[in-house]
Design a protein around this motif. Sequence first.
Motif, PDB file in Angstrom:
ATOM      1  N   GLN A  14      39.347   0.511  18.669  1.00 38.94           N
ATOM      2  CA  GLN A  14      40.658   0.863  19.203  1.00 38.94           C
ATOM      3  C   GLN A  14      40.562   1.347  20.643  1.00 38.94           C
ATOM      4  O   GLN A  14      41.469   1.135  21.425  1.00 38.94           O
ATOM      5  CB  GLN A  14      41.306   1.934  18.331  1.00 38.94           C
ATOM      6  CG  GLN A  14      41.719   1.407  16.972  1.00 38.94           C
ATOM      7  CD  GLN A  14      42.227   2.503  16.068  1.00 38.94           C
ATOM      8  OE1 GLN A  14      42.159   3.677  16.412  1.00 38.94           O
ATOM      9  NE2 GLN A  14      42.718   2.138  14.907  1.00 38.94           N
ATOM     10  N   SER A  20      40.199  -6.777  23.431  1.00 46.58           N
ATOM     11  CA  SER A  20      41.381  -6.892  22.589  1.00 46.58           C
ATOM     12  C   SER A  20      41.559  -8.334  22.153  1.00 46.58           C
ATOM     13  O   SER A  20      41.327  -9.278  22.920  1.00 46.58           O
ATOM     14  CB  SER A  20      42.615  -6.426  23.365  1.00 46.58           C
ATOM     15  OG  SER A  20      43.757  -6.584  22.580  1.00 46.58           O
ATOM     16  N   LEU A  21      41.989  -8.533  20.926  1.00 42.74           N
ATOM     17  CA  LEU A  21      42.144  -9.879  20.388  1.00 42.74           C
ATOM     18  C   LEU A  21      43.528 -10.458  20.655  1.00 42.74           C
ATOM     19  O   LEU A  21      43.765 -11.618  20.338  1.00 42.74           O
ATOM     20  CB  LEU A  21      41.868  -9.857  18.884  1.00 42.74           C
ATOM     21  CG  LEU A  21      40.468  -9.388  18.495  1.00 42.74           C
ATOM     22  CD1 LEU A  21      40.345  -9.299  16.983  1.00 42.74           C
ATOM     23  CD2 LEU A  21      39.415 -10.301  19.058  1.00 42.74           C
ATOM     24  N   THR A  22      44.429  -9.685  21.211  1.00 42.14           N
ATOM     25  CA  THR A  22      45.770 -10.185  21.479  1.00 42.14           C
ATOM     26  C   THR A  22      45.817 -10.870  22.838  1.00 42.14           C
ATOM     27  O   THR A  22      45.127 -10.492  23.775  1.00 42.14           O
ATOM     28  CB  THR A  22      46.805  -9.047  21.462  1.00 42.14           C
ATOM     29  OG1 THR A  22      46.443  -8.092  22.450  1.00 42.14           O
ATOM     30  CG2 THR A  22      46.856  -8.378  20.103  1.00 42.14           C
ATOM     31  N   MET A  23      46.654 -11.905  22.917  1.00 42.99           N
ATOM     32  CA  MET A  23      46.804 -12.634  24.171  1.00 42.99           C
ATOM     33  C   MET A  23      47.835 -11.944  25.052  1.00 42.99           C
ATOM     34  O   MET A  23      48.843 -11.448  24.558  1.00 42.99           O
ATOM     35  CB  MET A  23      47.254 -14.064  23.901  1.00 42.99           C
ATOM     36  CG  MET A  23      46.229 -14.900  23.191  1.00 42.99           C
ATOM     37  SD  MET A  23      46.789 -16.556  22.827  1.00 42.99           S
ATOM     38  CE  MET A  23      47.140 -17.170  24.448  1.00 42.99           C
ATOM     39  N   VAL A  24      47.600 -11.926  26.337  1.00 44.80           N
ATOM     40  CA  VAL A  24      48.538 -11.365  27.297  1.00 44.80           C
ATOM     41  C   VAL A  24      49.258 -12.542  27.950  1.00 44.80           C
ATOM     42  O   VAL A  24      48.606 -13.453  28.462  1.00 44.80           O
ATOM     43  CB  VAL A  24      47.802 -10.526  28.360  1.00 44.80           C
ATOM     44  CG1 VAL A  24      48.777  -9.996  29.395  1.00 44.80           C
ATOM     45  CG2 VAL A  24      47.039  -9.403  27.706  1.00 44.80           C
TER      46      VAL A  24
END
Length: 58
Positions: A14, A20-24
Amino acid sequence: MSEKKVVEEELNFQRDFKSSLTMVPGAFARKMRTCIIWQFIRFLIINIKMIIVVGKSH
């Protein structure tokens, strides 16, 4: 002992924002999401698709 290790790993994950695994979204995607004209066009397209689906069911 193993539960403590899992909690420590979760906290480390965290805190690490670089992996981070999220796409921006890029600049173009952000522009399209905030463009009122494009949102209205997408609204019309989705409504037309819904009318076609409902029309096939009757």
